[in-house]
Design a protein around this motif. Sequence first.
Motif, PDB file in Angstrom:
ATOM      1  N   ILE A  55     -13.308  19.908  19.177  1.00 10.45           N
ATOM      2  CA  ILE A  55     -13.954  19.133  20.154  1.00 10.45           C
ATOM      3  C   ILE A  55     -14.082  17.746  19.765  1.00 10.45           C
ATOM      4  O   ILE A  55     -13.520  16.648  20.427  1.00 10.45           O
ATOM      5  CB  ILE A  55     -15.171  19.774  20.890  1.00 10.45           C
ATOM      6  N   CYS A  56     -14.444  17.512  18.523  1.00 14.82           N
ATOM      7  CA  CYS A  56     -14.894  16.295  17.908  1.00 14.82           C
ATOM      8  C   CYS A  56     -13.332  15.392  17.989  1.00 14.82           C
ATOM      9  O   CYS A  56     -13.432  14.281  18.154  1.00 14.82           O
ATOM     10  CB  CYS A  56     -15.495  16.114  16.645  1.00 14.82           C
ATOM     11  N   THR A  57     -12.238  16.269  17.264  1.00 14.59           N
ATOM     12  CA  THR A  57     -11.168  15.745  17.418  1.00 14.59           C
ATOM     13  C   THR A  57     -10.866  15.082  18.702  1.00 14.59           C
ATOM     14  O   THR A  57     -10.274  13.822  18.748  1.00 14.59           O
ATOM     15  CB  THR A  57      -9.909  16.729  16.901  1.00 14.59           C
ATOM     16  N   ALA A  58     -10.983  15.733  19.658  1.00 13.70           N
ATOM     17  CA  ALA A  58     -10.381  15.222  21.113  1.00 13.70           C
ATOM     18  C   ALA A  58     -11.276  14.120  21.514  1.00 13.70           C
ATOM     19  O   ALA A  58     -10.646  12.962  22.102  1.00 13.70           O
ATOM     20  CB  ALA A  58     -10.713  16.366  22.310  1.00 13.70           C
ATOM     21  N   ILE A  59     -12.553  14.061  21.137  1.00 18.12           N
ATOM     22  CA  ILE A  59     -13.456  12.772  21.328  1.00 18.12           C
ATOM     23  C   ILE A  59     -12.832  11.794  20.545  1.00 18.12           C
ATOM     24  O   ILE A  59     -12.507  10.582  20.861  1.00 18.12           O
ATOM     25  CB  ILE A  59     -14.865  13.171  21.273  1.00 18.12           C
ATOM     26  N   ILE A  60     -12.619  11.814  19.368  1.00 15.00           N
ATOM     27  CA  ILE A  60     -12.143  10.647  18.408  1.00 15.00           C
ATOM     28  C   ILE A  60     -10.800  10.231  18.849  1.00 15.00           C
ATOM     29  O   ILE A  60     -10.490   8.940  18.574  1.00 15.00           O
ATOM     30  CB  ILE A  60     -12.235  11.252  16.701  1.00 15.00           C
ATOM     31  N   VAL A  61      -9.774  11.063  19.044  1.00 20.89           N
ATOM     32  CA  VAL A  61      -8.576  10.744  19.602  1.00 20.89           C
ATOM     33  C   VAL A  61      -8.698   9.799  20.624  1.00 20.89           C
ATOM     34  O   VAL A  61      -7.681   8.775  21.171  1.00 20.89           O
ATOM     35  CB  VAL A  61      -7.661  11.621  19.658  1.00 20.89           C
ATOM     36  N   ASN A  62      -9.528  10.088  21.454  1.00 21.38           N
ATOM     37  CA  ASN A  62      -9.571   9.349  23.091  1.00 21.38           C
ATOM     38  C   ASN A  62     -10.542   8.302  23.224  1.00 21.38           C
ATOM     39  O   ASN A  62     -10.775   7.793  24.041  1.00 21.38           O
ATOM     40  CB  ASN A  62      -9.725  10.296  24.008  1.00 21.38           C
ATOM     41  N   ILE A  63     -11.159   7.722  21.913  1.00 21.54           N
ATOM     42  CA  ILE A  63     -12.050   6.570  21.678  1.00 21.54           C
ATOM     43  C   ILE A  63     -11.386   5.519  22.124  1.00 21.54           C
ATOM     44  O   ILE A  63     -11.748   4.844  22.973  1.00 21.54           O
ATOM     45  CB  ILE A  63     -12.870   6.641  20.459  1.00 21.54           C
ATOM     46  N   PRO A  64     -10.327   4.994  21.344  1.00 21.51           N
ATOM     47  CA  PRO A  64      -9.614   3.978  21.544  1.00 21.51           C
ATOM     48  C   PRO A  64      -9.095   3.738  23.227  1.00 21.51           C
ATOM     49  O   PRO A  64      -9.033   4.849  23.879  1.00 21.51           O
ATOM     50  CB  PRO A  64      -8.527   3.835  20.784  1.00 21.51           C
ATOM     51  N   GLU A  65      -8.794   2.638  23.537  1.00 21.66           N
ATOM     52  CA  GLU A  65      -8.248   2.480  24.971  1.00 21.66           C
ATOM     53  C   GLU A  65      -7.113   3.130  25.306  1.00 21.66           C
ATOM     54  O   GLU A  65      -6.924   3.814  26.314  1.00 21.66           O
ATOM     55  CB  GLU A  65      -8.132   0.839  25.068  1.00 21.66           C
ATOM     56  N   LYS A  66      -6.210   2.894  24.140  1.00 19.93           N
ATOM     57  CA  LYS A  66      -4.995   3.616  24.242  1.00 19.93           C
ATOM     58  C   LYS A  66      -5.161   5.077  23.244  1.00 19.93           C
ATOM     59  O   LYS A  66      -5.285   4.688  21.972  1.00 19.93           O
ATOM     60  CB  LYS A  66      -3.682   2.964  23.917  1.00 19.93           C
ATOM     61  N   PRO A  67      -5.090   6.198  23.603  1.00 24.36           N
ATOM     62  CA  PRO A  67      -5.343   6.991  22.399  1.00 24.36           C
ATOM     63  C   PRO A  67      -4.311   7.060  21.354  1.00 24.36           C
ATOM     64  O   PRO A  67      -3.159   6.748  21.530  1.00 24.36           O
ATOM     65  CB  PRO A  67      -5.113   8.301  23.312  1.00 24.36           C
ATOM     66  N   VAL A  68      -4.893   7.275  20.202  1.00 27.73           N
ATOM     67  CA  VAL A  68      -3.947   7.212  19.048  1.00 27.73           C
ATOM     68  C   VAL A  68      -3.687   8.586  18.411  1.00 27.73           C
ATOM     69  O   VAL A  68      -4.548   9.189  17.843  1.00 27.73           O
ATOM     70  CB  VAL A  68      -4.649   6.407  17.869  1.00 27.73           C
ATOM     71  N   SER A  69      -2.263   9.110  18.695  1.00 27.05           N
ATOM     72  CA  SER A  69      -2.088  10.625  18.249  1.00 27.05           C
ATOM     73  C   SER A  69      -2.173  10.775  16.733  1.00 27.05           C
ATOM     74  O   SER A  69      -2.508  11.941  16.217  1.00 27.05           O
ATOM     75  CB  SER A  69      -0.626  10.894  19.056  1.00 27.05           C
ATOM     76  N   ALA A  70      -1.978   9.772  15.877  1.00 33.71           N
ATOM     77  CA  ALA A  70      -2.164   9.903  14.443  1.00 33.71           C
ATOM     78  C   ALA A  70      -3.448  10.392  14.247  1.00 33.71           C
ATOM     79  O   ALA A  70      -3.646  11.172  12.909  1.00 33.71           O
ATOM     80  CB  ALA A  70      -1.845   8.505  13.621  1.00 33.71           C
ATOM     81  N   LEU A  71      -4.454  10.108  14.800  1.00 39.49           N
ATOM     82  CA  LEU A  71      -5.722  10.415  14.464  1.00 39.49           C
ATOM     83  C   LEU A  71      -6.081  11.854  14.771  1.00 39.49           C
ATOM     84  O   LEU A  71      -6.743  12.632  13.984  1.00 39.49           O
ATOM     85  CB  LEU A  71      -6.916   9.753  15.371  1.00 39.49           C
ATOM     86  N   ALA A  72      -5.140  12.608  15.690  1.00 40.08           N
ATOM     87  CA  ALA A  72      -5.226  13.963  15.555  1.00 40.08           C
ATOM     88  C   ALA A  72      -4.771  14.676  14.314  1.00 40.08           C
ATOM     89  O   ALA A  72      -5.210  15.693  13.963  1.00 40.08           O
ATOM     90  CB  ALA A  72      -4.400  14.123  16.999  1.00 40.08           C
ATOM     91  N   TYR A  73      -3.587  14.033  13.775  1.00 37.98           N
ATOM     92  CA  TYR A  73      -3.156  14.616  12.469  1.00 37.98           C
ATOM     93  C   TYR A  73      -4.104  14.455  11.449  1.00 37.98           C
ATOM     94  O   TYR A  73      -4.440  15.550  10.695  1.00 37.98           O
ATOM     95  CB  TYR A  73      -2.015  14.024  12.238  1.00 37.98           C
ATOM     96  N   VAL A  74      -4.756  13.088  11.556  1.00 34.76           N
ATOM     97  CA  VAL A  74      -5.703  13.023  10.258  1.00 34.76           C
ATOM     98  C   VAL A  74      -6.870  14.025  10.547  1.00 34.76           C
ATOM     99  O   VAL A  74      -7.486  14.918   9.534  1.00 34.76           O
ATOM    100  CB  VAL A  74      -6.296  11.447  10.392  1.00 34.76           C
ATOM    101  N   CYS A  75      -7.450  14.162  11.743  1.00 32.11           N
ATOM    102  CA  CYS A  75      -8.774  15.082  12.103  1.00 32.11           C
ATOM    103  C   CYS A  75      -7.911  16.650  11.743  1.00 32.11           C
ATOM    104  O   CYS A  75      -8.795  17.358  11.304  1.00 32.11           O
ATOM    105  CB  CYS A  75      -9.199  14.877  13.288  1.00 32.11           C
TER     106      CYS A  75
END
Length: 130
Positions: A55-75
């Motif tokens: 759930i935290c990953t989904a929130i973090i990935v979608n924080i930026p205006e354009k979601p950054v999929s690389a954040l999903a891999y980091v999380c």
Amino acid sequence: MEDKLPKIYSKKAILGFSIFLSTLFGGVLLYQNLIEANKKKEAYTVLGISILITICTAIIVNIPEKPVSALAYVCGFAGGALLSNYFVPKYFPNEEQYPKKAIWKPLIIGVIIVAVLVALAIYSLSAENG
């Protein structure tokens, strides 16, 4: 005489599935390991933590205006590292002695889930633009 050790998914499998699919997927593999080892309370704890991290990953990935999929891999890497480097040694201190389960079944399930999600995304985009 010691009971025969159950087959479990390896730390590498848990980490890999966490990175490439989600921490929830890696958490389900560890959950299954714990159920096999008759550690139900620990299994539900790990599953709950995996859900929270996802759930935290989904929130973090979608924080930026354009979601950054690389954040999903980091999380996913961070969540998988927690599962494989903290929980596996905690609940399976002699993990290397356990026979390992093949990853084919969860891999096929993961590929099917991803294929369905991609198909739904494509369908929703074409319905939006059509």
